[in-house]
Design a protein around this motif. Structure first.
Motif, PDB file in Angstrom:
ATOM      1  N   PRO A  86       0.815  -1.225   0.000  1.00  0.00           N
ATOM      2  CA  PRO A  86       0.000   0.000   0.000  1.00  0.00           C
ATOM      3  C   PRO A  86       0.846   1.271   0.000  1.00  0.00           C
ATOM      4  O   PRO A  86       0.425   2.306  -0.524  1.00  0.00           O
ATOM      5  CB  PRO A  86      -0.851  -0.119   1.263  1.00  0.00           C
ATOM      6  CG  PRO A  86      -0.199  -1.148   2.098  1.00  0.00           C
ATOM      7  CD  PRO A  86       0.497  -2.077   1.167  1.00  0.00           C
ATOM      8  N   VAL A  87       2.048   1.203   0.567  1.00  0.00           N
ATOM      9  CA  VAL A  87       2.950   2.359   0.528  1.00  0.00           C
ATOM     10  C   VAL A  87       3.317   2.681  -0.925  1.00  0.00           C
ATOM     11  O   VAL A  87       3.367   3.850  -1.329  1.00  0.00           O
ATOM     12  CB  VAL A  87       4.213   2.097   1.366  1.00  0.00           C
ATOM     13  CG1 VAL A  87       5.201   3.254   1.223  1.00  0.00           C
ATOM     14  CG2 VAL A  87       3.847   1.893   2.832  1.00  0.00           C
ATOM     15  N   ALA A  88       3.554   1.633  -1.698  1.00  0.00           N
ATOM     16  CA  ALA A  88       3.895   1.826  -3.108  1.00  0.00           C
ATOM     17  C   ALA A  88       2.741   2.467  -3.870  1.00  0.00           C
ATOM     18  O   ALA A  88       2.947   3.392  -4.673  1.00  0.00           O
ATOM     19  CB  ALA A  88       4.255   0.486  -3.750  1.00  0.00           C
ATOM     20  N   VAL A  89       1.518   2.008  -3.611  1.00  0.00           N
ATOM     21  CA  VAL A  89       0.352   2.570  -4.305  1.00  0.00           C
ATOM     22  C   VAL A  89       0.134   4.024  -3.888  1.00  0.00           C
ATOM     23  O   VAL A  89      -0.195   4.880  -4.707  1.00  0.00           O
ATOM     24  CB  VAL A  89      -0.897   1.710  -4.041  1.00  0.00           C
ATOM     25  CG1 VAL A  89      -2.122   2.317  -4.715  1.00  0.00           C
ATOM     26  CG2 VAL A  89      -0.677   0.280  -4.541  1.00  0.00           C
ATOM     27  N   SER A  90       0.340   4.320  -2.606  1.00  0.00           N
ATOM     28  CA  SER A  90       0.224   5.711  -2.136  1.00  0.00           C
ATOM     29  C   SER A  90       1.264   6.609  -2.797  1.00  0.00           C
ATOM     30  O   SER A  90       0.973   7.756  -3.169  1.00  0.00           O
ATOM     31  CB  SER A  90       0.395   5.776  -0.613  1.00  0.00           C
ATOM     32  OG  SER A  90      -0.724   5.234   0.048  1.00  0.00           O
ATOM     33  N   ALA A  91       2.491   6.101  -2.920  1.00  0.00           N
ATOM     34  CA  ALA A  91       3.542   6.895  -3.571  1.00  0.00           C
ATOM     35  C   ALA A  91       3.206   7.144  -5.038  1.00  0.00           C
ATOM     36  O   ALA A  91       3.511   8.218  -5.580  1.00  0.00           O
ATOM     37  CB  ALA A  91       4.884   6.177  -3.446  1.00  0.00           C
ATOM     38  N   LEU A  92       2.551   6.170  -5.673  1.00  0.00           N
ATOM     39  CA  LEU A  92       2.122   6.360  -7.056  1.00  0.00           C
ATOM     40  C   LEU A  92       1.070   7.477  -7.137  1.00  0.00           C
ATOM     41  O   LEU A  92       1.113   8.314  -8.043  1.00  0.00           O
ATOM     42  CB  LEU A  92       1.557   5.047  -7.600  1.00  0.00           C
ATOM     43  CG  LEU A  92       1.373   4.945  -9.122  1.00  0.00           C
ATOM     44  CD1 LEU A  92       2.704   5.076  -9.844  1.00  0.00           C
ATOM     45  CD2 LEU A  92       0.706   3.610  -9.470  1.00  0.00           C
ATOM     46  N   ALA A  93       0.150   7.493  -6.162  1.00  0.00           N
ATOM     47  CA  ALA A  93      -0.840   8.577  -6.107  1.00  0.00           C
ATOM     48  C   ALA A  93      -0.149   9.925  -5.897  1.00  0.00           C
ATOM     49  O   ALA A  93      -0.522  10.934  -6.515  1.00  0.00           O
ATOM     50  CB  ALA A  93      -1.847   8.313  -4.984  1.00  0.00           C
ATOM     51  N   ASP A  94       0.877   9.956  -5.041  1.00  0.00           N
ATOM     52  CA  ASP A  94       1.640  11.198  -4.827  1.00  0.00           C
ATOM     53  C   ASP A  94       2.301  11.663  -6.117  1.00  0.00           C
ATOM     54  O   ASP A  94       2.368  12.866  -6.399  1.00  0.00           O
ATOM     55  CB  ASP A  94       2.709  10.982  -3.757  1.00  0.00           C
ATOM     56  CG  ASP A  94       2.121  10.875  -2.355  1.00  0.00           C
ATOM     57  OD1 ASP A  94       0.979  11.340  -2.158  1.00  0.00           O
ATOM     58  OD2 ASP A  94       2.806  10.324  -1.468  1.00  0.00           O
ATOM     59  N   ALA A  95       2.792  10.715  -6.898  1.00  0.00           N
ATOM     60  CA  ALA A  95       3.429  11.080  -8.168  1.00  0.00           C
ATOM     61  C   ALA A  95       2.428  11.738  -9.108  1.00  0.00           C
ATOM     62  O   ALA A  95       2.756  12.712  -9.799  1.00  0.00           O
ATOM     63  CB  ALA A  95       4.032   9.833  -8.829  1.00  0.00           C
ATOM     64  N   VAL A  96       1.203  11.222  -9.123  1.00  0.00           N
ATOM     65  CA  VAL A  96       0.171  11.804  -9.986  1.00  0.00           C
ATOM     66  C   VAL A  96      -0.170  13.219  -9.528  1.00  0.00           C
ATOM     67  O   VAL A  96      -0.277  14.148 -10.340  1.00  0.00           O
ATOM     68  CB  VAL A  96      -1.091  10.919  -9.987  1.00  0.00           C
ATOM     69  CG1 VAL A  96      -2.213  11.585 -10.781  1.00  0.00           C
ATOM     70  CG2 VAL A  96      -0.786   9.542 -10.559  1.00  0.00           C
TER      71      VAL A  96
END
Length: 373
Positions: free
Chosen positions: A278-288
């Motif tokens: 989930p940390v990885a998915v959150s970081a992907l959202a931050d990138a967007v």
């Protein structure tokens, strides 16, 4: 239901967003009437301002095409109307036949609804006004030319809208949608909430409006930068990068959709969820989200978006090495793929983006079943 103050604020926001278009429409209508009435002495040139507004009402980025379609539609309507009037005369059934044939011919010439509508409308005018208004045909074509030309002059030279503002306004909803659903998915993975992940999946799947607006705005920005001398220098700068980002953002949207679908299956099947997934998915959202902010600033390098995207890949690599099952491996793979798409959206080429992703992910020592592709 939204409160009255919220509705009022929303409507004022829409008025503000449409103020530029309203100013362009008023100027184009007035200019086209002045040219037709005062300079060319056309009697009652009503269709000139109508043509200007119709061309302006086209989606931003399609005004040149809409102007051409307008003129072709008028020509088709006049041709069919005059031909049939000479053969079958004037009357109710003759008018129906004239309009039907004009629409069929226009559909054969081109698929555009605007072309078909203009051909049919012109055929109606020819079939009904010809007995009362002599020599209607030439002024009608001239009106269409004047209106279309006035629209292009206003939008390109006299009152051009800032193409970066246009594309920024359209990109926001698409990028917000993607970031929000990735955040929801990250929370669903943490809480093992399959229903929350399904909601995120369904909402992201319904993205045609947001991505359609983004694509149209990019097309409009390119058109504005091509036609307007004021923005010629922007074509190779942030505007060009922005327009090129539409395709990789669309790919990121689709790959994130696959990620979320697999997250639903992962939770429903009771697979392992390493803490860093989930940390990885959150970081992907931050990138967007960061990509949107850097777009708004002109995106000189978009370094923060790249950092967030590569952080997402690194966390996905840790999740993979901690141990994932089949659907978990797909989630990890889609984090990599979507991150690569976002890197390309920041003006990196695909080969360099893939190299950075591989480096950030780390070793591919298989911890269990499945491996990212």
């Amino acid at each position: 239901m939204r409160s009255a103050p919220a509705l009022l604020v929303d409507r004022f926001r829409r008025v503000r967003a449409g103020a530029g278009l309203a100013a362009q429409a008023g100027l184009a209508a007035g200019l086209s009437w002045w040219v037709a009435d005062s300079l060319l002495d056309i009697t009652q040139p009503v269709f000139a301002p109508i043509s200007a507004v119709v061309a302006l009402a086209a989606s931003v980025g399609q005004r040149v095409r809409r102007t051409v379609e307008l003129i072709i539609g008028v020509a088709v309507g006049i041709l069919i109307g005059n031909l049939l009037i000479s053969l079958v005369g004037i009357g109710a059934w003759q008018l129906g036949l004239i309009v039907a044939l004009a629409v069929v011919v226009a559909a054969f010439v081109g698929r555009s609804p605007a072309l078909v509508v203009q051909a049919g409308a012109t055929a109606v005018l020819i079939g009904t006004l010809t007995p009362m208004v002599p020599d209607l045909e030439a002024p009608r074509v001239l009106d269409a030319l004047i209106g279309g030309a006035a629209t292009l002059l206003v939008t390109a030279v006299l009152l051009p809208l800032n193409p970066l503002r246009i594309i920024n306004r359209a990109a926001g909803p698409a990028l917000d949608l993607l970031a929000e659903q990735l955040d929801r998915t990250a929370d669903a993975l943490r809480e093992r909430d399959a229903e929350a992940a399904r909601v995120a999946r369904d909402r992201l799947r319904n993205n045609k409006k947001e991505m359609g607006s983004f694509g149209e705005a990019a097309q409009g920005a390119r058109e504005a930068a091509t036609l307007s001398p004021v923005y010629w220098t922007a074509r190779e700068g942030p505007l060009g990068r922005y327009a090129q980002a539409v395709e990789p953002v669309d790919r990121a949207m689709r790959n994130s959709g696959t990620l979320i679908r697999r997250a639903v299956t992962l939770i429903a099947d009771g697979e392992r969820v390493p803490e860093t997934m989930p940390v990885a998915v959150s970081a992907l959202a931050d990138a967007v989200r960061t990509l949107r902010k850097e777009f708004a600033r002109g995106m000189p390098e978009a370094t923060r978006c790249r950092e967030s995207a590569l952080r997402a890949v690194a966390e996905a690599g840790r999740a993979y090495r901690a141990g994932v099952d089949f659907s978990g491996a797909v989630v990890v793979a889609q984090v990599r793929t979507a991150a690569s798409d976002l890197l390309v959206a920041t003006d990196l080429d695909q080969e360099e983006a893939n190299r950075l992703v591989r480096s950030a992910f780390g070793p591919l020592d298989p911890p269990g079943t499945g491996a990212p592709t």
